[in-house]
Motif scaffolding. Structure first.
Motif, PDB file in Angstrom:
ATOM      1  N   ASP A 173      55.743 -14.551  -9.649  1.00 52.37           N
ATOM      2  CA  ASP A 173      55.794 -15.797 -10.422  1.00 52.37           C
ATOM      3  C   ASP A 173      54.367 -16.228 -10.735  1.00 52.37           C
ATOM      4  O   ASP A 173      53.477 -16.153  -9.877  1.00 52.37           O
ATOM      5  CB  ASP A 173      56.480 -16.901  -9.614  1.00 52.37           C
ATOM      6  N   SER A 174      54.142 -16.718 -11.954  1.00 53.09           N
ATOM      7  CA  SER A 174      52.769 -17.047 -12.353  1.00 53.09           C
ATOM      8  C   SER A 174      52.154 -18.095 -11.438  1.00 53.09           C
ATOM      9  O   SER A 174      50.967 -18.015 -11.088  1.00 53.09           O
ATOM     10  CB  SER A 174      52.742 -17.525 -13.806  1.00 53.09           C
ATOM     11  N   GLU A 175      52.952 -19.084 -11.003  1.00 51.84           N
ATOM     12  CA  GLU A 175      52.418 -20.138 -10.143  1.00 51.84           C
ATOM     13  C   GLU A 175      52.044 -19.605  -8.764  1.00 51.84           C
ATOM     14  O   GLU A 175      50.983 -19.947  -8.223  1.00 51.84           O
ATOM     15  CB  GLU A 175      53.442 -21.267  -9.995  1.00 51.84           C
ATOM     16  N   HIS A 176      52.895 -18.762  -8.211  1.00 49.81           N
ATOM     17  CA  HIS A 176      52.624 -18.261  -6.867  1.00 49.81           C
ATOM     18  C   HIS A 176      51.584 -17.163  -6.858  1.00 49.81           C
ATOM     19  O   HIS A 176      50.864 -16.989  -5.870  1.00 49.81           O
ATOM     20  CB  HIS A 176      53.926 -17.824  -6.217  1.00 49.81           C
ATOM     21  N   SER A 177      51.476 -16.444  -7.960  1.00 55.40           N
ATOM     22  CA  SER A 177      50.374 -15.501  -8.110  1.00 55.40           C
ATOM     23  C   SER A 177      49.052 -16.254  -8.186  1.00 55.40           C
ATOM     24  O   SER A 177      48.040 -15.834  -7.615  1.00 55.40           O
ATOM     25  CB  SER A 177      50.571 -14.652  -9.367  1.00 55.40           C
ATOM     26  N   ALA A 178      49.069 -17.405  -8.880  1.00 54.33           N
ATOM     27  CA  ALA A 178      47.861 -18.227  -8.966  1.00 54.33           C
ATOM     28  C   ALA A 178      47.458 -18.765  -7.595  1.00 54.33           C
ATOM     29  O   ALA A 178      46.279 -18.735  -7.212  1.00 54.33           O
ATOM     30  CB  ALA A 178      48.091 -19.384  -9.933  1.00 54.33           C
ATOM     31  N   LEU A 179      48.432 -19.259  -6.836  1.00 58.93           N
ATOM     32  CA  LEU A 179      48.144 -19.737  -5.483  1.00 58.93           C
ATOM     33  C   LEU A 179      47.619 -18.598  -4.614  1.00 58.93           C
ATOM     34  O   LEU A 179      46.672 -18.772  -3.836  1.00 58.93           O
ATOM     35  CB  LEU A 179      49.401 -20.339  -4.857  1.00 58.93           C
ATOM     36  N   PHE A 180      48.233 -17.451  -4.732  1.00 57.24           N
ATOM     37  CA  PHE A 180      47.839 -16.251  -3.983  1.00 57.24           C
ATOM     38  C   PHE A 180      46.358 -15.940  -4.225  1.00 57.24           C
ATOM     39  O   PHE A 180      45.601 -15.671  -3.283  1.00 57.24           O
ATOM     40  CB  PHE A 180      48.724 -15.096  -4.450  1.00 57.24           C
ATOM     41  N   GLN A 181      45.950 -16.001  -5.488  1.00 56.69           N
ATOM     42  CA  GLN A 181      44.556 -15.691  -5.832  1.00 56.69           C
ATOM     43  C   GLN A 181      43.605 -16.802  -5.388  1.00 56.69           C
ATOM     44  O   GLN A 181      42.520 -16.529  -4.870  1.00 56.69           O
ATOM     45  CB  GLN A 181      44.441 -15.459  -7.340  1.00 56.69           C
ATOM     46  N   ALA A 182      44.017 -18.058  -5.568  1.00 55.39           N
ATOM     47  CA  ALA A 182      43.146 -19.172  -5.191  1.00 55.39           C
ATOM     48  C   ALA A 182      42.965 -19.261  -3.680  1.00 55.39           C
ATOM     49  O   ALA A 182      41.908 -19.693  -3.192  1.00 55.39           O
ATOM     50  CB  ALA A 182      43.711 -20.483  -5.733  1.00 55.39           C
ATOM     51  N   LEU A 183      43.983 -18.849  -2.924  1.00 55.66           N
ATOM     52  CA  LEU A 183      43.882 -18.892  -1.468  1.00 55.66           C
ATOM     53  C   LEU A 183      42.825 -17.954  -0.916  1.00 55.66           C
ATOM     54  O   LEU A 183      42.397 -18.100   0.234  1.00 55.66           O
ATOM     55  CB  LEU A 183      45.243 -18.564  -0.844  1.00 55.66           C
ATOM     56  N   LEU A 184      42.404 -17.003  -1.722  1.00 57.39           N
ATOM     57  CA  LEU A 184      41.312 -16.122  -1.296  1.00 57.39           C
ATOM     58  C   LEU A 184      40.013 -16.898  -1.095  1.00 57.39           C
ATOM     59  O   LEU A 184      39.095 -16.414  -0.431  1.00 57.39           O
ATOM     60  CB  LEU A 184      41.076 -15.010  -2.329  1.00 57.39           C
ATOM     61  N   GLY A 185      39.953 -18.109  -1.637  1.00 56.67           N
ATOM     62  CA  GLY A 185      38.720 -18.893  -1.573  1.00 56.67           C
ATOM     63  C   GLY A 185      38.463 -19.555  -0.238  1.00 56.67           C
ATOM     64  O   GLY A 185      37.413 -20.207  -0.065  1.00 56.67           O
ATOM     65  N   GLY A 186      39.371 -19.448   0.707  1.00 59.48           N
ATOM     66  CA  GLY A 186      39.140 -20.083   1.998  1.00 59.48           C
ATOM     67  C   GLY A 186      40.099 -19.575   3.047  1.00 59.48           C
ATOM     68  O   GLY A 186      41.045 -18.836   2.753  1.00 59.48           O
ATOM     69  N   ALA A 187      39.839 -19.971   4.287  1.00 61.64           N
ATOM     70  CA  ALA A 187      40.714 -19.599   5.393  1.00 61.64           C
ATOM     71  C   ALA A 187      41.978 -20.462   5.359  1.00 61.64           C
ATOM     72  O   ALA A 187      41.990 -21.545   4.777  1.00 61.64           O
ATOM     73  CB  ALA A 187      39.995 -19.776   6.727  1.00 61.64           C
ATOM     74  N   ARG A 188      43.016 -19.982   6.008  1.00 64.63           N
ATOM     75  CA  ARG A 188      44.291 -20.695   6.013  1.00 64.63           C
ATOM     76  C   ARG A 188      44.145 -22.100   6.585  1.00 64.63           C
ATOM     77  O   ARG A 188      44.726 -23.059   6.059  1.00 64.63           O
ATOM     78  CB  ARG A 188      45.291 -19.879   6.819  1.00 64.63           C
ATOM     79  N   ARG A 189      43.356 -22.267   7.623  1.00 58.82           N
ATOM     80  CA  ARG A 189      43.204 -23.583   8.252  1.00 58.82           C
ATOM     81  C   ARG A 189      42.443 -24.558   7.353  1.00 58.82           C
ATOM     82  O   ARG A 189      42.421 -25.765   7.623  1.00 58.82           O
ATOM     83  CB  ARG A 189      42.466 -23.439   9.583  1.00 58.82           C
ATOM     84  N   GLU A 190      41.817 -24.065   6.290  1.00 57.88           N
ATOM     85  CA  GLU A 190      41.032 -24.913   5.391  1.00 57.88           C
ATOM     86  C   GLU A 190      41.843 -25.422   4.198  1.00 57.88           C
ATOM     87  O   GLU A 190      41.321 -26.165   3.368  1.00 57.88           O
ATOM     88  CB  GLU A 190      39.814 -24.134   4.884  1.00 57.88           C
TER      89      GLU A 190
END
Length: 420
Positions: A173-190
């Motif tokens: 899904d375009s939205e979840h692919s976008a979140l997937f890519q943006a999450l690379l910018g930080g750790a999960r706890r951040e």
């Protein structure tokens, strides 16, 4: 088992790692919007991908046979068992005399069997909760799952979590692919918040009263995306966005109160992640599904030139608006059923599918779609906290569909009697 089903920091190992050449891919729902665009990606990148199997419902046999021949697949699956003879005939016409045709699987379990067949990645582009069994089969067989069938996660989230390994699911899904890519910018706890963007559909800005008499033709005229009728109507009611909120919660293990829908008509920014330091990372690109499809098929390596890009030498502007929850109650209702868990999301999804069908073919008023879904969800009540089973999901769906049909028929009768 993993809590964060889609973790961009983790790559799932497939096989012994010695395979060379193109990655073997199975495409479920190959004649639909996601499937046909996935085939475009494959044909543009023969050095990266090789399709070994295709599945479809059976409504477009000629297209399915043509896809199979062009891709030279090993296996073709069709959900409608009575379509098998027609499919074999169409395949023989495509392949010509003397040339062997692919193996044909037919029946309601055909896609599930194909999903477990030898390959690297299974792209689940099936529409509806019928995609749950193939999703589970692909995961249990150890395949990477490029997931476009959000409903299988919505109705069977705990079941999927029980079998998925870290990094095994890549969202399409375009939205979840976008979140997937943006999450690379930080750790999960951040991560502070997930911001899921919505185009607003064809009725953005209208009040509930103004939505009472919209027609199926108007609802199917999406201003941004070209999709199938069910998904397009779901985008008009914003049920699709509600399902995406539940999906984001399940994929990224973020509480519902930290997932926010933002209306963004241009569909240029596909979603955003807000981090604890105040930084917000957004993934943007022209509205074209080939990019998230290519990312799902090729992860962790990107596919060059998978989709179009913006011309940054030209002026453009992007707008953002808060969601009108009174006009579009589907999103808060989705968060409610997601919080209830158990069989509640399955009831929400199944009732909605029946109501969309009644709207498209039976005269159910547009606003009565969510009114009926809400009534079914409330009647279902709080689900059992016992461990969710596939049988429980299927039973809840069966009840919800029957009850939604009853209430929709009643609403249609009342509406007809009220007409002068």
């Amino acid at each position: 088992m993993t809590e964060m089903l889609a973790d961009p920091h983790v790559s799932y190992p497939v096989g012994d790692g010695t395979q060379e050449g193109p990655r073997d891919v199975v495409i479920l729902g190959s004649t639909g919007s996601i499937g046909t665009q996935a085939i475009d990606v494959v044909l543009s990148n023969p050095e990266r991908f090789r399709v070994t199997g295709l599945s479809a419902a059976g409504g477009r046999i000629g297209l399915l046979a043509g896809q199979a021949h062009r891709l030279q697949v090993r296996t073709v699956a069709v959900a409608q068992a009575d379509k098998a003879p027609e499919l074999r005939q169409a395949l023989r016409a495509e392949y010509g005399p003397g040339e062997p045709i692919p193996e044909v699987l037919a029946g309601p379990d055909a896609a599930t069997e194909l999903a477990a067949s030898p390959c690297h990645t299974v792209l689940n582009g099936i529409t509806g909760s019928i995609g749950l069994r193939p999703t589970l089969a692909a995961l249990e067989a150890g395949r990477v799952l490029a997931l476009a069938n959000k409903e299988s996660l919505i109705v069977g989230g705990p079941l999927v979590k029980a079998v998925a390994a870290p990094g095994q699911i890549v969202p399409v899904d375009s939205e979840h692919s976008a979140l997937f890519q943006a999450l690379l910018g930080g750790a999960r706890r951040e991560v502070r918040k997930l911001l899921v963007t919505a185009s607003g559909g064809p009725f953005r800005g209208r009040t509930r009263a103004e939505l009472a008499h919209v027609t199926p033709k108007e609802a199917l005229a999406h201003p941004t995306w070209a999709m199938g009728p069910v998904v397009t109507v779901n985008s008009a009611t914003l049920v699709n966005k509600g399902l995406e909120v539940i999906e984001a919660h399940l994929l990224y293990d973020v509480p519902f109160d930290r997932i926010q829908v933002v209306v963004h008509p241009q569909s240029a920014i596909h979603s955003m992640v807000e981090f604890t330091d105040g930084s917000t990372l957004a993934q943007c690109g022209p509205p074209d599904m080939r990019l998230p499809i290519a990312l799902g098929l090729g992860w962790p390596r990107r596919v060059p030139d998978a989709g179009p890009v913006y011309d940054w030498t030209k002026a453009m502007s992007w707008d953002f608006y808060p969601l009108d929850e009174e006009a579009f109650p589907s999103v808060p209702m989705a968060a409610h059923v997601g919080g209830l868990g158990g069989t509640a999301p399955a009831v929400y999804n199944a009732a909605n599918e029946e109501c969309v069908e009644a709207f498209l073919t039976g005269g159910l008023p547009f606003t009565a779609i969510m009114d009926t879904v809400t009534a079914v969800v409330e009647e279902h009540g709080t689900p059992s906290r016992d461990a969710l089973t596939l049988d429980a999901v299927l039973d809840a769906e069966t009840w919800a569909r029957a009850r939604a049909r009853e209430l929709a028929k009643r609403a249609m009768t009342t509406t007809a009697e009220a007409r002068p």
